[in-house]
Write a protein that holds these residues in place. Structure first.
Motif, PDB file in Angstrom:
ATOM      1  N   LYS A   8       0.874  -1.177   0.000  1.00  0.00           N
ATOM      2  CA  LYS A   8       0.000   0.000   0.000  1.00  0.00           C
ATOM      3  C   LYS A   8       0.906   1.219   0.000  1.00  0.00           C
ATOM      4  O   LYS A   8       1.862   1.298   0.776  1.00  0.00           O
ATOM      5  N   ASP A   9       0.628   2.154  -0.890  1.00  0.00           N
ATOM      6  CA  ASP A   9       1.421   3.376  -0.943  1.00  0.00           C
ATOM      7  C   ASP A   9       0.914   4.387   0.078  1.00  0.00           C
ATOM      8  O   ASP A   9      -0.252   4.376   0.464  1.00  0.00           O
ATOM      9  N   ASN A  10       1.810   5.258   0.467  1.00  0.00           N
ATOM     10  CA  ASN A  10       1.493   6.339   1.386  1.00  0.00           C
ATOM     11  C   ASN A  10       0.806   7.448   0.581  1.00  0.00           C
ATOM     12  O   ASN A  10       1.419   8.036  -0.305  1.00  0.00           O
ATOM     13  N   PRO A  11      -0.459   7.757   0.878  1.00  0.00           N
ATOM     14  CA  PRO A  11      -1.157   8.781   0.094  1.00  0.00           C
ATOM     15  C   PRO A  11      -0.550  10.174   0.253  1.00  0.00           C
ATOM     16  O   PRO A  11      -0.780  11.045  -0.588  1.00  0.00           O
ATOM     17  N   ASP A  12       0.233  10.375   1.304  1.00  0.00           N
ATOM     18  CA  ASP A  12       0.843  11.692   1.543  1.00  0.00           C
ATOM     19  C   ASP A  12       2.247  11.810   0.948  1.00  0.00           C
ATOM     20  O   ASP A  12       2.892  12.845   1.082  1.00  0.00           O
ATOM     21  N   ALA A  13       2.717  10.752   0.290  1.00  0.00           N
ATOM     22  CA  ALA A  13       4.072  10.765  -0.272  1.00  0.00           C
ATOM     23  C   ALA A  13       4.150  11.701  -1.480  1.00  0.00           C
ATOM     24  O   ALA A  13       3.188  11.848  -2.235  1.00  0.00           O
ATOM     25  N   ASP A  14       5.288  12.317  -1.642  1.00  0.00           N
ATOM     26  CA  ASP A  14       5.550  13.179  -2.800  1.00  0.00           C
ATOM     27  C   ASP A  14       5.394  12.342  -4.075  1.00  0.00           C
ATOM     28  O   ASP A  14       5.995  11.286  -4.196  1.00  0.00           O
ATOM     29  N   PRO A  15       4.601  12.802  -5.045  1.00  0.00           N
ATOM     30  CA  PRO A  15       4.385  12.028  -6.268  1.00  0.00           C
ATOM     31  C   PRO A  15       5.669  11.807  -7.087  1.00  0.00           C
ATOM     32  O   PRO A  15       5.732  10.897  -7.907  1.00  0.00           O
ATOM     33  N   GLN A  16       6.691  12.605  -6.842  1.00  0.00           N
ATOM     34  CA  GLN A  16       7.945  12.468  -7.588  1.00  0.00           C
ATOM     35  C   GLN A  16       8.840  11.338  -7.057  1.00  0.00           C
ATOM     36  O   GLN A  16       9.812  10.962  -7.712  1.00  0.00           O
ATOM     37  N   ILE A  17       8.519  10.810  -5.875  1.00  0.00           N
ATOM     38  CA  ILE A  17       9.358   9.761  -5.277  1.00  0.00           C
ATOM     39  C   ILE A  17       9.483   8.562  -6.206  1.00  0.00           C
ATOM     40  O   ILE A  17      10.568   8.035  -6.429  1.00  0.00           O
ATOM     41  N   ARG A  18       8.354   8.114  -6.756  1.00  0.00           N
ATOM     42  CA  ARG A  18       8.361   6.913  -7.596  1.00  0.00           C
ATOM     43  C   ARG A  18       9.293   7.087  -8.793  1.00  0.00           C
ATOM     44  O   ARG A  18      10.153   6.256  -9.038  1.00  0.00           O
ATOM     45  N   SER A  19       9.142   8.179  -9.513  1.00  0.00           N
ATOM     46  CA  SER A  19       9.978   8.364 -10.707  1.00  0.00           C
ATOM     47  C   SER A  19      11.440   8.595 -10.338  1.00  0.00           C
ATOM     48  O   SER A  19      12.340   8.124 -11.039  1.00  0.00           O
ATOM     49  N   ALA A  20      11.692   9.275  -9.239  1.00  0.00           N
ATOM     50  CA  ALA A  20      13.075   9.548  -8.826  1.00  0.00           C
ATOM     51  C   ALA A  20      13.823   8.271  -8.449  1.00  0.00           C
ATOM     52  O   ALA A  20      15.024   8.160  -8.684  1.00  0.00           O
ATOM     53  N   HIS A  21      13.125   7.309  -7.875  1.00  0.00           N
ATOM     54  CA  HIS A  21      13.768   6.091  -7.382  1.00  0.00           C
ATOM     55  C   HIS A  21      13.509   4.866  -8.262  1.00  0.00           C
ATOM     56  O   HIS A  21      13.982   3.770  -7.936  1.00  0.00           O
ATOM     57  N   MET A  22      12.775   5.041  -9.355  1.00  0.00           N
ATOM     58  CA  MET A  22      12.440   3.904 -10.212  1.00  0.00           C
ATOM     59  C   MET A  22      13.667   3.191 -10.773  1.00  0.00           C
ATOM     60  O   MET A  22      13.718   1.950 -10.759  1.00  0.00           O
ATOM     61  N   PRO A  23      14.705   3.892 -11.269  1.00  0.00           N
ATOM     62  CA  PRO A  23      15.865   3.157 -11.784  1.00  0.00           C
ATOM     63  C   PRO A  23      16.516   2.253 -10.726  1.00  0.00           C
ATOM     64  O   PRO A  23      16.830   1.093 -11.006  1.00  0.00           O
ATOM     65  N   ALA A  24      16.677   2.741  -9.510  1.00  0.00           N
ATOM     66  CA  ALA A  24      17.271   1.931  -8.441  1.00  0.00           C
ATOM     67  C   ALA A  24      16.338   0.784  -8.056  1.00  0.00           C
ATOM     68  O   ALA A  24      16.794  -0.338  -7.770  1.00  0.00           O
TER      69      ALA A  24
END
Length: 100
Positions: A8-24
């Protein structure tokens, strides 16, 4: 043993987190392909993001919690929680896998 990991994702998380960390995150999945057989995001029928799923084939005694916490997504705050479910596959590719 096959496990389904439901995130379950955190609804309050910054939407950019996923794209920023996707390569890793993808590097991590590839490095653990001996255990993680499939992975991907989940969404509602209306298309809203709703966490993620791993299909994990891990021998008994594998520390699944430790594996999850090594995923680069975990420390970012993107994930709110996860649930580990055991899965017994009884049907695939038009075939019964058990014969009671």
């Amino acid at each position: 043993m096959i496990h389904i990991i439901l995130f379950k994702d955190n609804p309050d998380a910054d939407p950019q987190i996923r794209s920023a960390h996707m390569p890793a995150h993808l590097d991590f999945l590839e490095a653990n392909s001996n255990l993680i057989k499939a992975a991907g995001p989940l969404s509602t029928t209306s298309g809203a993001g709703n966490g993620g799923l791993w299909l994990l084939d891990a021998p008994q005694g594998t520390d699944i919690d430790a594996l999850i916490r090594k995923d680069p997504f975990w420390p970012t705050g993107l994930r709110k929680s996860y649930e580990i479910l055991n899965w017994t596959q009884v049907y695939a590719d038009g075939q019964r896998l058990i014969h009671p």
